[in-house]
Structure formats: C-alpha cells, structure tokens
Design a protein around this motif. Structure first.
Motif, PDB file in Angstrom:
ATOM      1  N   HIS A  36       1.295   8.001  -3.470  1.00  0.00           N
ATOM      2  CA  HIS A  36       0.300   7.524  -4.435  1.00  0.00           C
ATOM      3  C   HIS A  36       0.863   7.581  -5.851  1.00  0.00           C
ATOM      4  O   HIS A  36       0.712   6.640  -6.645  1.00  0.00           O
ATOM      5  CB  HIS A  36      -0.967   8.371  -4.326  1.00  0.00           C
ATOM      6  CG  HIS A  36      -2.137   7.842  -5.111  1.00  0.00           C
ATOM      7  ND1 HIS A  36      -2.169   7.833  -6.496  1.00  0.00           N
ATOM      8  CD2 HIS A  36      -3.315   7.308  -4.700  1.00  0.00           C
ATOM      9  CE1 HIS A  36      -3.306   7.315  -6.904  1.00  0.00           C
ATOM     10  NE2 HIS A  36      -4.030   6.990  -5.841  1.00  0.00           N
TER      11      HIS A  36
ATOM     12  N   ARG B   7      -4.825  10.708  -4.075  1.00  0.00           N
ATOM     13  CA  ARG B   7      -4.378  10.949  -5.447  1.00  0.00           C
ATOM     14  C   ARG B   7      -3.622  12.273  -5.521  1.00  0.00           C
ATOM     15  O   ARG B   7      -4.055  13.278  -4.965  1.00  0.00           O
ATOM     16  CB  ARG B   7      -5.571  10.970  -6.409  1.00  0.00           C
ATOM     17  CG  ARG B   7      -6.190   9.604  -6.663  1.00  0.00           C
ATOM     18  CD  ARG B   7      -7.401   9.741  -7.582  1.00  0.00           C
ATOM     19  NE  ARG B   7      -7.918   8.436  -8.001  1.00  0.00           N
ATOM     20  CZ  ARG B   7      -8.787   7.716  -7.316  1.00  0.00           C
ATOM     21  NH1 ARG B   7      -9.236   8.177  -6.152  1.00  0.00           N
ATOM     22  NH2 ARG B   7      -9.216   6.552  -7.776  1.00  0.00           N
TER      23      ARG B   7
ATOM     24  N   ARG C 284      -4.933  -1.080  -7.064  1.00  0.00           N
ATOM     25  CA  ARG C 284      -6.132  -1.303  -6.264  1.00  0.00           C
ATOM     26  C   ARG C 284      -6.316  -0.143  -5.292  1.00  0.00           C
ATOM     27  O   ARG C 284      -5.408   0.158  -4.501  1.00  0.00           O
ATOM     28  CB  ARG C 284      -5.993  -2.622  -5.487  1.00  0.00           C
ATOM     29  CG  ARG C 284      -7.195  -3.022  -4.654  1.00  0.00           C
ATOM     30  CD  ARG C 284      -8.334  -3.532  -5.508  1.00  0.00           C
ATOM     31  NE  ARG C 284      -7.910  -4.606  -6.385  1.00  0.00           N
ATOM     32  CZ  ARG C 284      -7.880  -5.911  -6.031  1.00  0.00           C
ATOM     33  NH1 ARG C 284      -8.258  -6.281  -4.822  1.00  0.00           N
ATOM     34  NH2 ARG C 284      -7.486  -6.822  -6.884  1.00  0.00           N
ATOM     35  N   HIS C 285      -7.463   0.491  -5.310  1.00  0.00           N
ATOM     36  CA  HIS C 285      -7.712   1.626  -4.424  1.00  0.00           C
ATOM     37  C   HIS C 285      -8.426   1.176  -3.151  1.00  0.00           C
ATOM     38  O   HIS C 285      -9.432   0.472  -3.204  1.00  0.00           O
ATOM     39  CB  HIS C 285      -8.505   2.716  -5.144  1.00  0.00           C
ATOM     40  CG  HIS C 285      -7.627   3.599  -5.974  1.00  0.00           C
ATOM     41  ND1 HIS C 285      -7.424   3.395  -7.327  1.00  0.00           N
ATOM     42  CD2 HIS C 285      -6.859   4.669  -5.629  1.00  0.00           C
ATOM     43  CE1 HIS C 285      -6.586   4.314  -7.780  1.00  0.00           C
ATOM     44  NE2 HIS C 285      -6.231   5.098  -6.779  1.00  0.00           N
TER      45      HIS C 285
ATOM     46  N   ALA D 207       1.301   4.371  -8.287  1.00  0.00           N
ATOM     47  CA  ALA D 207       0.583   4.352  -9.564  1.00  0.00           C
ATOM     48  C   ALA D 207       1.550   4.203 -10.736  1.00  0.00           C
ATOM     49  O   ALA D 207       1.276   3.464 -11.700  1.00  0.00           O
ATOM     50  CB  ALA D 207      -0.245   5.634  -9.713  1.00  0.00           C
TER      51      ALA D 207
ATOM     52  N   HIS E 172       0.837  -1.198   0.000  1.00  0.00           N
ATOM     53  CA  HIS E 172       0.000   0.000   0.000  1.00  0.00           C
ATOM     54  C   HIS E 172       0.874   1.251   0.000  1.00  0.00           C
ATOM     55  O   HIS E 172       1.574   1.546   0.959  1.00  0.00           O
ATOM     56  CB  HIS E 172      -0.912   0.005   1.230  1.00  0.00           C
ATOM     57  CG  HIS E 172      -1.930   1.115   1.226  1.00  0.00           C
ATOM     58  ND1 HIS E 172      -1.690   2.339   1.785  1.00  0.00           N
ATOM     59  CD2 HIS E 172      -3.188   1.156   0.723  1.00  0.00           C
ATOM     60  CE1 HIS E 172      -2.764   3.109   1.638  1.00  0.00           C
ATOM     61  NE2 HIS E 172      -3.685   2.413   0.999  1.00  0.00           N
ATOM     62  N   GLU E 173       0.854   1.959  -1.110  1.00  0.00           N
ATOM     63  CA  GLU E 173       1.567   3.225  -1.295  1.00  0.00           C
ATOM     64  C   GLU E 173       3.053   3.170  -0.886  1.00  0.00           C
ATOM     65  O   GLU E 173       3.514   3.963  -0.070  1.00  0.00           O
ATOM     66  CB  GLU E 173       0.856   4.358  -0.553  1.00  0.00           C
ATOM     67  CG  GLU E 173      -0.519   4.651  -1.125  1.00  0.00           C
ATOM     68  CD  GLU E 173      -1.045   6.051  -0.840  1.00  0.00           C
ATOM     69  OE1 GLU E 173      -0.354   6.843  -0.178  1.00  0.00           O
ATOM     70  OE2 GLU E 173      -2.170   6.353  -1.298  1.00  0.00           O
TER      71      GLU E 173
ATOM     72  N   GLN F   3      -7.869   5.995  -1.876  1.00  0.00           N
ATOM     73  CA  GLN F   3      -8.811   6.712  -2.724  1.00  0.00           C
ATOM     74  C   GLN F   3      -8.676   8.224  -2.553  1.00  0.00           C
ATOM     75  O   GLN F   3      -8.974   8.987  -3.472  1.00  0.00           O
ATOM     76  CB  GLN F   3     -10.244   6.289  -2.378  1.00  0.00           C
ATOM     77  CG  GLN F   3     -10.581   4.854  -2.738  1.00  0.00           C
ATOM     78  CD  GLN F   3     -11.944   4.439  -2.241  1.00  0.00           C
ATOM     79  OE1 GLN F   3     -12.503   5.053  -1.340  1.00  0.00           O
ATOM     80  NE2 GLN F   3     -12.491   3.374  -2.824  1.00  0.00           N
TER      81      GLN F   3
END
Length: 298
Positions: free
Chosen positions: A257, A252, A272-273, A261, A124-125, A249
């Motif tokens: 992020h 961004r 996946r958000h 991405a 995650h990030e 979410q």
C-alpha cells in the motif's frame, strides 16, 4: 461460476494456461502471489457481463509449466507473456488490464513497454518498493527473506516475509517473524495445542494445495526479481491517463500500500481505494468486482 474456455499458449521457456469467459472488449487479469488465475474466481463472472475476461497462471505458477524450473525470472519476460496473450485474444485491438500485487508490476511494465496494446490498466498494490525513499531498508529486508529461505526453509522465510509486508517493511517486525520458526505456523493459544483447521470444499482445497506447491518458486524466484523492479517513473507519468493505481481500504501502512500510494503521489494521480486489503478480490469479491467494473468504464 461460468465454465471457462481453457487454452494454452506456448511462449519462450514456458507454456501458459489461460481461461476465457464472457463477451465484449478484452480484459486481461494478471494475478500476483502463488495463487494463479483461481485468485480471481470470485470476480470473473461479474466482469464477464461486459468483457471477454481472460485470466491466466503466470509462468511457473499453477498449470503454466516452465521448461527449466530453475530459470531466473524477470518482470520484462512476464510482461512479454501478457503481451503474447493480448496478441492471441485481442489482435490489433488495445485491451484493458487488471493486475494485482506482483501482477500489477507486470501490468505497469506492459503499459510502459507496449502502450499501443493497452487501453487502460488498473494496478492494485504493486509492491514497487524501489520508489520509496527508504528503499535500502527494504532491500535489506528482502535479502533477509532470501537468507532465511536458504538457511531455515520455507515456513520461517514466509514468516519473515509476511511480517515485513504487514509492518510496512519494518525490520523489527520482520526479525520477530524470523524468530517465530515453523512451530508458530501450527500452534495456537497459550497451551500450544494445534489449531483446528476447517475442512475445505474440494475445489477450494485443490486451489489451496496448488498455492502451497508454488510458494517456494514464488518466494525464491518471483519476490526477489519483482520487488527489485524500479518502474520508469517519467514514462509511467507520460502514460498516467491510462493508469489507475489502486490499494486496499484495510491495508494502509502495509508495504505494498505504501509503495502504491507513494507512486501515485509522484505521478500526481489519485489512489483509488478498493474493498478489503491486499487480497481484496478474494476476501470481498462482490464489492471488489463491482468497483473494478466501474473503474474500467470510467
């Protein structure tokens, strides 16, 4: 929360504190930032419904004490710590791994260095800014954070760091943060009166204090080492069927992020958000935990 089984593991240069809950295949949670295993307090019970969930304090954070507080930190060393935990808690069986922020970088390196020990990774990030086309700008931003830490102290450096992350590494935002100074941390409103701070429950207050205590180490040792890390993209691509890259979410445009991405685009995989922003597991624990359970089962 379900009471965990507490353990400690001696590794090279440190002693790791870890907590285990639940039954089923092993899920190792690797936290980022300065919060340690407590960052996952809101999601561990849901995950423990179908996993043996192990969360730990990375070396130098919380209760995972370093032998040498001044030791340089390396992503490979932190990934080896995670491997040692897998070997203790899931010997001979590949495990599932979730990593957040700098912990997601640890998880990426664990996947590429020891793919036989990992069944699935949700990252995650991960702030792998070296994959970005404007990486030199981010190196300059991170150098400015370290210079501010040396010359002006922790609070101004944290202001520079936070502004740079929120602004996607934008140097103007970072410079504005560096000019704010420590006074901006404690003033609110046009009258410059101190902002009222609500009293926290004892457990939350203790967690906040541990996080504050770890900030100098995190900013001075973890940030420069981890955000200089360049993943082996061809190696990650070859293992991408075991990897889920995730992002918030609500984050961004922010630097972590953007990095996640861009890496997903290079690998040709979907991003996946998850609910919330960079710290969605803390701000949206119920929704975050449920989506993580579904992602791990997929």
């Amino acid at each position: 929360m379900t009471e965990p089984v507490i353990g400690s593991l001696r590794v090279d240069g440190a002693t790791l504190h870890y907590e285990v809950r639940g039954q089923g295949p092993l899920l190792l949670l690797i936290p980022g930032g300065a919060g340690g295993a407590a960052a996952f307090d809101g999601i561990v019970d849901a995950l423990a419904a179908d996993h043996t969930v192990a969360a730990y304090d990375p070396r130098g954070i919380g209760s995972s004490a370093l032998d040498d507080a001044e030791a340089e930190q390396h992503v490979s060393t932190h990934a080896d710590d995670a491997l040692r935990l897998l070997d203790r808690l899931s010997p001979g069986e590949p495990a599932r791994v979730f990593g957040a922020s700098s912990g997601a970088i640890t998880a990426l390196h664990l996947l590429t260095a020891h793919p036989d020990r990992v069944e699935r990774v949700v990252a995650h990030e991960p702030p792998v800014v070296e994959v970005l086309p404007d990486a030199p700008e981010h190196r300059a931003f991170l150098a400015r954070v370290q210079d501010t830490l040396r010359t002006r102290g922790l609070l101004p450096a944290m202001a520079v760091f936070a502004a740079g992350l929120k602004g996607g590494g934008d140097t103007t935002a970072s410079q504005a943060g560096s000019q704010a100074g420590p006074e901006s941390e404690s003033q609110a409103g046009s009258k410059g009166e101190p902002e009222a701070v609500p009293e926290l429950p004892p457990q939350a207050a203790a967690r906040a204090e541990r996080t504050r205590a770890a900030l100098p180490y995190f900013l001075g040792r973890i940030v420069p080492a981890f955000m200089a890390y360049a993943p082996d993209v061809p190696r990650v691509e070859a293992l991408s069927d075991r990897l889920v890259l995730a992002a918030g979410q609500e984050s961004r445009g922010e630097l972590p992020h953007r990095a996640a991405a861009f890496l997903a685009e290079r690998l040709g995989v979907d991003l996946r958000h998850f609910p919330g922003g960079h710290t969605g597991s803390t701000t949206h624990p119920a929704e975050f935990g449920e989506l993580l359970r579904k992602t791990l089962r997929a």
